[in-house]
Write an enzyme that holds these catalytic residues in place. Structure first.
Site, PDB file in Angstrom:
ATOM      1  N   GLY A   1       3.821 -45.230   1.675  1.00 11.47           N
ATOM      2  CA  GLY A   1       3.584 -44.017   0.892  1.00 11.47           C
ATOM      3  C   GLY A   1       2.107 -43.646   0.916  1.00 11.47           C
ATOM      4  O   GLY A   1       1.748 -42.466   0.971  1.00 11.47           O
TER       5      GLY A   1
ATOM      6  N   ASP B   1       1.858 -51.365  -9.832  1.00 13.38           N
ATOM      7  CA  ASP B   1       2.521 -52.178  -8.795  1.00 13.38           C
ATOM      8  C   ASP B   1       2.858 -53.588  -9.286  1.00 13.38           C
ATOM      9  O   ASP B   1       3.619 -54.308  -8.630  1.00 13.38           O
ATOM     10  CB  ASP B   1       1.632 -52.278  -7.549  1.00 13.38           C
ATOM     11  CG  ASP B   1       1.476 -50.931  -6.846  1.00 13.38           C
ATOM     12  OD1 ASP B   1       2.322 -50.042  -7.053  1.00 13.38           O
ATOM     13  OD2 ASP B   1       0.495 -50.776  -6.089  1.00 13.38           O
TER      14      ASP B   1
HETATM   15  C1  S3P Z   1      -1.936 -46.553  -4.023  1.00 14.70           C
HETATM   16  C2  S3P Z   1      -1.653 -45.859  -5.174  1.00 14.70           C
HETATM   17  C3  S3P Z   1      -0.483 -46.143  -6.014  1.00 14.70           C
HETATM   18  C4  S3P Z   1       0.125 -47.512  -5.705  1.00 14.70           C
HETATM   19  C5  S3P Z   1       0.250 -47.767  -4.234  1.00 14.70           C
HETATM   20  C6  S3P Z   1      -1.113 -47.687  -3.560  1.00 14.70           C
HETATM   21  C7  S3P Z   1      -3.129 -46.162  -3.246  1.00 14.70           C
HETATM   22  O1  S3P Z   1       0.501 -45.160  -5.787  1.00 14.70           O
HETATM   23  O2  S3P Z   1       1.375 -47.645  -6.329  1.00 14.70           O
HETATM   24  O3  S3P Z   1       0.816 -49.029  -3.986  1.00 14.70           O
HETATM   25  O4  S3P Z   1      -3.590 -46.965  -2.387  1.00 14.70           O
HETATM   26  O5  S3P Z   1      -3.660 -45.072  -3.482  1.00 14.70           O
HETATM   27  P1  S3P Z   1       0.475 -43.729  -6.531  1.00 14.70           P
HETATM   28  O6  S3P Z   1      -0.683 -42.977  -6.017  1.00 14.70           O
HETATM   29  O7  S3P Z   1       1.775 -43.083  -6.147  1.00 14.70           O
HETATM   30  O8  S3P Z   1       0.397 -44.028  -7.992  1.00 14.70           O
END
Ligand code: S3P
Length: 427
Positions: free
Chosen positions: A93, A314
């Site tokens: 993601g 997380d």
């Molecule tokens: C992350 C942000 C978080 C986290 C993901 C890593 C990042 O997600 O849960 O594992 O590296 O910016 P969100 O931006 O959706 O909160």
């Protein structure tokens, strides 16, 4: 039952590793990264930038294993080239969302997608603000998810009040802001992890932040850096929890990033009565780092809510495990973001904790756990979610017999070698 004893150094921080590759690619000159996390997600980021013409040297350890030293030969903010094929972000993601901000500022068209999980995760949260900046970005199936198609356009700065505290969204907007006319400001309902702010400033970008607001002013080139990536507190969380719930344990987890926007788990565990000591506090590449000394502790329930949630989002699956071993009730609220992670973690934590005999009630924005119910080893459904796999492997350590995971290998997303490292501490 075995206790955990000794010292462990967890792999590099996933969020910082992604950013080192991305910003290094957009910088002029060489970026040398040590302590890089060679997890599958960060390798997806490397693959995407290689597809856009960036030379990235990795350390080949044989057997398909990659080491923690990486050299990125950046080509500057305007040095990326059009990928000949769809950019593939795997399960990541972070790669998908942050890259979409970078791609919005390019003079070429691109298409971006990932695995089945990525194609279900919400991308509207980046499509909307990037479109407000003038980006031509759309969901190919019109369902607010990847595949995303991004065409060249002229960007302009905006002030965006983000409805979610998400560092991925914030970072996508700030990176698009580097290519926009005028300043771009992002305000968040609570401060999410600030690695982008810290690292992008070190690379030479003009950024200013105060409380939950950050502004980027375009026009400054980025310059290659030497980056030492500290250990990931999200990975340390499994060892921390394992030691707290397994009688007789006494371990030191070395070189852990304790940036306050990430270290919410330490506050929660201290509130639950945990014996955790911070040793050798220092700053490494602009990030707060310490060694964590942790011993088995008698834990009691607590409430986890509000502005602390983004600082431990997380870690909530493994905090749920600790809560199941604690005395009394633990309430987690304001965490509806759990539903849109690699799995719906309200559902997957509930299903697996119940399978072990735990008492948990899911809610719309978290869960309520009545600790102290007798637990037993069982079969775990990971839903291919690395954090569910590692949390529920950890959950069975005090039981003397391991839970059987349907896909233990999904841990490679953020922690190749997790089971070996955990077993190495058991005595
Ligand atoms: C992350 C942000 C978080 C986290 C993901 C890593 C990042 O997600 O849960 O594992 O590296 O910016 P969100 O931006 O959706 O909160």
């Amino acid at each position: 039952m075995k206790a955990l004893k000794g010292k462990i150094k967890v792999p590099g921080d996933k969020s910082i590793s992604h950013r080192a590759i991305m910003f290094g690619s957009l910088a002029e000159g060489t970026t040398e990264v040590t302590g890089f996390l060679p997890g599958a997600d960060c390798l997806s980021t490397i693959a995407c930038f290689r597809q856009m013409g960036i030379e990235i040297e990795t350390e080949d350890l044989g057997d398909g294993k990659i080491g923690d030293q990486v050299v990125v030969h950046g080509k500057g903010l305007h040095g990326l080239s059009k990928p000949s094929e769809t950019l593939y972000t795997g399960n990541s993601g972070t790669t998908t969302r942050i890259i979409s901000g970078i791609l919005s500022g390019q003079s070429f068209e691109s298409r971006l997608t990932g695995d089945a999980s990525i194609e279900k995760r919400p991308m509207k949260r980046v499509i909307e603000p990037l479109s407000l900046m003038g980006a031509d970005i759309s969901s190919e199936k019109n369902n607010g998810c990847a595949p995303l198609v991004i065409r060249p356009s002229k960007l302009h700065g905006i002030t965006y009040d983000s409805p979610v505290a998400s560092a991925q969204v914030k970072s996508a907007i700030l990176l698009a802001g580097l290519y926009a006319k005028g300043e771009t400001t992002v305000r968040e309902p609570a401060l999410s992890r600030n690695h982008t702010e810290l690292m992008l400033s070190a690379f030479g970008a003009k950024l200013s932040s105060e409380n939950n607001e950050v502004t980027v002013t375009p026009g400054s080139p980025l310059h290659g850096q030497k980056i030492r990536v500290p250990g990931d507190i999200s990975s340390a969380a499994y060892f921390l929890t394992a030691a707290l719930i397994t009688p007789g344990s006494d371990i030191v987890i070395e070189n852990v990033n304790i940036n306050p926007t990430r270290a919410g788990i330490l506050e929660v565990y201290k509130a639950m009565g945990a014996d955790i000591e911070l040793l050798n506090e220092r700053t490494v590449s602009g990030e707060a780092v310490a060694d964590l000394h942790v011993e088995y502790s008698f834990l009691h329930g607590t409430t986890v809510e509000g502005a602390l949630i983004p600082a431990l989002i997380d870690e909530l699956p493994v905090i749920a495990v600790a809560a199941a071993y604690a005395d009394g009730k633990t309430v987690v609220k304001d965490a509806s973001e759990l539903k849109v992670k690699e799995s719906n973690r309200i559902d997957t934590v509930t299903e697996n904790l119940r399978a072990m005999g735990g008492h948990i009630e899911p809610t719309d924005d978290g869960f309520v756990i009545e600790g102290g119910a007798p637990l037993h080893p069982t079969d775990i459904k990971t839903y291919d979610d690395h954090r569910i796999a590692m949390s529920f492997y950890t959950a069975s350590l005090p039981l003397g017999e391991a839970n059987i995971l349907d896909n233990p290998n999904c841990a490679v997303i953020s922690y190749p070698g997790f089971y070996r490292d955990m077993e190495g501490l058991l005595q």
